[in-house]
Motif scaffolding. Structure first.
Motif, PDB file in Angstrom:
ATOM      1  N   ARG A   1      58.797  37.538  53.431  1.00 50.33           N
ATOM      2  CA  ARG A   1      59.675  38.473  53.214  1.00 50.33           C
ATOM      3  C   ARG A   1      60.633  37.913  51.925  1.00 50.33           C
ATOM      4  O   ARG A   1      60.815  38.958  50.946  1.00 50.33           O
ATOM      5  N   LEU A   2      60.671  36.837  51.745  1.00 50.27           N
ATOM      6  CA  LEU A   2      61.805  36.396  50.705  1.00 50.27           C
ATOM      7  C   LEU A   2      60.799  36.429  49.361  1.00 50.27           C
ATOM      8  O   LEU A   2      61.162  36.630  48.300  1.00 50.27           O
ATOM      9  N   ARG A   3      59.339  36.107  49.295  1.00 51.39           N
ATOM     10  CA  ARG A   3      58.276  36.383  48.189  1.00 51.39           C
ATOM     11  C   ARG A   3      58.452  37.528  47.705  1.00 51.39           C
ATOM     12  O   ARG A   3      58.079  37.997  46.563  1.00 51.39           O
ATOM     13  N   LYS A   4      58.804  38.584  48.360  1.00 53.00           N
ATOM     14  CA  LYS A   4      59.128  40.051  47.888  1.00 53.00           C
ATOM     15  C   LYS A   4      60.307  40.269  47.094  1.00 53.00           C
ATOM     16  O   LYS A   4      60.597  41.255  46.361  1.00 53.00           O
ATOM     17  N   ILE A   5      60.996  39.230  47.169  1.00 51.90           N
ATOM     18  CA  ILE A   5      62.460  39.397  46.470  1.00 51.90           C
ATOM     19  C   ILE A   5      62.454  38.678  45.149  1.00 51.90           C
ATOM     20  O   ILE A   5      62.291  37.466  45.183  1.00 51.90           O
ATOM     21  N   PRO A   6      62.464  39.192  44.013  1.00 50.82           N
ATOM     22  CA  PRO A   6      62.124  38.454  42.555  1.00 50.82           C
ATOM     23  C   PRO A   6      63.177  37.434  42.447  1.00 50.82           C
ATOM     24  O   PRO A   6      64.401  37.596  42.585  1.00 50.82           O
ATOM     25  N   GLY A   7      63.059  36.265  41.825  1.00 54.85           N
ATOM     26  CA  GLY A   7      63.798  35.195  41.708  1.00 54.85           C
ATOM     27  C   GLY A   7      64.473  34.147  42.700  1.00 54.85           C
ATOM     28  O   GLY A   7      65.400  33.554  42.283  1.00 54.85           O
ATOM     29  N   VAL A   8      63.841  34.321  43.913  1.00 53.29           N
ATOM     30  CA  VAL A   8      64.520  33.447  45.005  1.00 53.29           C
ATOM     31  C   VAL A   8      63.594  32.176  45.156  1.00 53.29           C
ATOM     32  O   VAL A   8      62.551  32.458  45.810  1.00 53.29           O
ATOM     33  N   PRO A   9      64.045  31.218  44.831  1.00 54.86           N
ATOM     34  CA  PRO A   9      63.266  30.046  45.157  1.00 54.86           C
ATOM     35  C   PRO A   9      63.211  29.768  46.505  1.00 54.86           C
ATOM     36  O   PRO A   9      63.930  29.670  47.409  1.00 54.86           O
ATOM     37  N   ILE A  10      62.155  29.016  47.095  1.00 51.81           N
ATOM     38  CA  ILE A  10      61.944  28.691  48.587  1.00 51.81           C
ATOM     39  C   ILE A  10      61.467  27.060  48.557  1.00 51.81           C
ATOM     40  O   ILE A  10      60.736  26.938  47.928  1.00 51.81           O
ATOM     41  N   MET A  11      62.438  26.666  49.586  1.00 51.88           N
ATOM     42  CA  MET A  11      62.277  25.274  49.716  1.00 51.88           C
ATOM     43  C   MET A  11      61.595  25.128  51.302  1.00 51.88           C
ATOM     44  O   MET A  11      61.992  25.766  52.238  1.00 51.88           O
ATOM     45  N   TYR A  12      60.588  24.124  51.221  1.00 55.27           N
ATOM     46  CA  TYR A  12      59.823  24.139  52.731  1.00 55.27           C
ATOM     47  C   TYR A  12      59.531  22.618  52.737  1.00 55.27           C
ATOM     48  O   TYR A  12      59.732  21.815  51.761  1.00 55.27           O
ATOM     49  N   ILE A  13      58.876  22.153  53.948  1.00 59.03           N
ATOM     50  CA  ILE A  13      58.508  20.846  53.987  1.00 59.03           C
ATOM     51  C   ILE A  13      56.787  20.692  53.923  1.00 59.03           C
ATOM     52  O   ILE A  13      56.122  21.512  54.611  1.00 59.03           O
ATOM     53  N   SER A  14      56.435  19.546  53.185  1.00 54.98           N
ATOM     54  CA  SER A  14      54.955  19.476  53.094  1.00 54.98           C
ATOM     55  C   SER A  14      54.910  18.013  52.900  1.00 54.98           C
ATOM     56  O   SER A  14      55.493  17.377  52.219  1.00 54.98           O
ATOM     57  N   ALA A  15      53.950  17.469  53.750  1.00 53.23           N
ATOM     58  CA  ALA A  15      53.598  15.996  53.600  1.00 53.23           C
ATOM     59  C   ALA A  15      54.823  15.022  53.749  1.00 53.23           C
ATOM     60  O   ALA A  15      55.098  14.103  52.850  1.00 53.23           O
TER      61      ALA A  15
ATOM     62  N   GLU B   1      42.771  41.694  52.994  1.00 57.23           N
ATOM     63  CA  GLU B   1      43.228  42.463  51.935  1.00 57.23           C
ATOM     64  C   GLU B   1      44.539  43.195  52.659  1.00 57.23           C
ATOM     65  O   GLU B   1      45.414  43.330  51.652  1.00 57.23           O
ATOM     66  N   ARG B   2      44.405  43.464  53.967  1.00 54.28           N
ATOM     67  CA  ARG B   2      45.634  44.094  54.622  1.00 54.28           C
ATOM     68  C   ARG B   2      46.813  43.324  54.201  1.00 54.28           C
ATOM     69  O   ARG B   2      47.934  43.644  53.903  1.00 54.28           O
ATOM     70  N   GLU B   3      46.700  41.820  54.751  1.00 48.48           N
ATOM     71  CA  GLU B   3      47.913  40.896  54.700  1.00 48.48           C
ATOM     72  C   GLU B   3      48.160  40.733  53.189  1.00 48.48           C
ATOM     73  O   GLU B   3      49.358  40.552  53.232  1.00 48.48           O
ATOM     74  N   LYS B   4      47.247  40.636  52.214  1.00 46.42           N
ATOM     75  CA  LYS B   4      47.839  40.613  50.768  1.00 46.42           C
ATOM     76  C   LYS B   4      48.684  41.754  50.347  1.00 46.42           C
ATOM     77  O   LYS B   4      49.507  41.687  49.541  1.00 46.42           O
ATOM     78  N   ASP B   5      48.114  42.865  50.735  1.00 51.53           N
ATOM     79  CA  ASP B   5      48.900  44.203  50.404  1.00 51.53           C
ATOM     80  C   ASP B   5      50.508  44.067  51.075  1.00 51.53           C
ATOM     81  O   ASP B   5      51.298  44.499  50.495  1.00 51.53           O
ATOM     82  N   GLU B   6      50.338  43.773  52.332  1.00 51.48           N
ATOM     83  CA  GLU B   6      51.643  43.606  53.126  1.00 51.48           C
ATOM     84  C   GLU B   6      52.749  42.587  52.207  1.00 51.48           C
ATOM     85  O   GLU B   6      53.681  42.703  52.092  1.00 51.48           O
ATOM     86  N   THR B   7      51.796  41.678  51.774  1.00 50.25           N
ATOM     87  CA  THR B   7      52.783  40.511  51.254  1.00 50.25           C
ATOM     88  C   THR B   7      53.259  40.793  49.674  1.00 50.25           C
ATOM     89  O   THR B   7      54.375  40.522  49.423  1.00 50.25           O
ATOM     90  N   HIS B   8      52.359  41.588  48.970  1.00 48.31           N
ATOM     91  CA  HIS B   8      52.744  42.048  47.629  1.00 48.31           C
ATOM     92  C   HIS B   8      53.105  43.313  47.609  1.00 48.31           C
ATOM     93  O   HIS B   8      52.843  43.751  46.336  1.00 48.31           O
ATOM     94  N   SER B   9      53.253  44.007  48.650  1.00 52.61           N
ATOM     95  CA  SER B   9      53.745  45.447  48.418  1.00 52.61           C
ATOM     96  C   SER B   9      55.186  45.687  47.888  1.00 52.61           C
ATOM     97  O   SER B   9      56.006  46.316  48.537  1.00 52.61           O
TER      98      SER B   9
END
Length: 210
Positions: free
Chosen positions: A179-193, A51-59
């Motif tokens: 940190r970037l997810r807290k900024i509205p409208g910034v797409p994030i590219m990452y590596i998966s599979a 719950e604390r981590e969620k609050d920090e991420t979406h605060s």
């Protein structure tokens, strides 16, 4: 004499029996001190931590959904993609060509951008990041000049996308992504599979894979 021996034997038997009970009780007490992994108290602690981590991420302040698209009006081919140090490094490990893989992900032309701070970070890392530094100096990369104080790359990227909402940020760093997810409208590219994936991209502009 035999009677004394019998009495003494009974005394010893009784004494050893009591000592055994005391030892057993101590053993049980020590076992009780160990908390079972399934203990409900541990579950409650884990739930509170999550719950604390969620609050920090979406605060962040609640914003209407249309603001995301408003911030992304500048996004469109050719896409300008800010890359950080570990994204380049992970691309090398996964044998991915940055420009080609970005185009495969976005279905459009993409221009990798690298800031002075990220370049300085790569230079500081030494010979083991020699290949990453060579890739960062590729002529297909756009070099962005930094005018701020300090050379901490994560702060540099966050500050830049807060001022200019025309970038996609390519990173595999968990803290930076948070940190970037807290900024509205910034797409994030990452590596998966072993391929590039992008999140938070408007349908009209590109790939929306999560």
């Amino acid at each position: 004499y035999q009677r004394r021996v019998r009495v003494f034997s009974k005394f010893l038997s009784h004494l050893f029996f009591k000592m055994g009970k005391v030892a057993k009780a101590r053993k049980v007490a020590s076992i009780k001190k160990i908390i079972s992994p399934k203990d409900i108290r541990l579950k409650k602690v884990e739930e509170k931590k999550e719950e604390r981590e969620k609050d920090e991420t979406h605060s962040i302040d609640t914003l209407p959904s249309y603001i995301f698209f408003r911030y992304n009006t500048a996004l469109g081919p050719p896409y300008r993609v800010l890359v950080d140090t570990n994204f380049i490094n992970f691309s090398i490990q996964n044998k991915l060509d940055l420009v080609k893989s970005m185009m495969d992900c976005l279905y459009a032309k993409a221009i990798p951008c690298i800031t002075d701070c990220v370049m300085a970070e790569l230079e500081k890392l030494g010979p083991q990041f020699k290949v990453a530094l060579k890739i960062a100096k590729d002529s297909r990369f756009e070099r962005l000049t930094c005018t701020h104080k300090g050379t901490y790359a994560d702060d540099c990227l966050v500050d830049r996308v807060m001022m200019h909402k025309c970038f996609i940020v390519a990173t595999c760093d968990r803290d930076l992504k948070r940190r970037l997810r807290k900024i509205p409208g910034v797409p994030i590219m990452y590596i998966s599979a072993r391929k590039y994936t992008i999140e938070r991209m408007p349908d009209a502009l590109g790939d929306t894979r999560q």
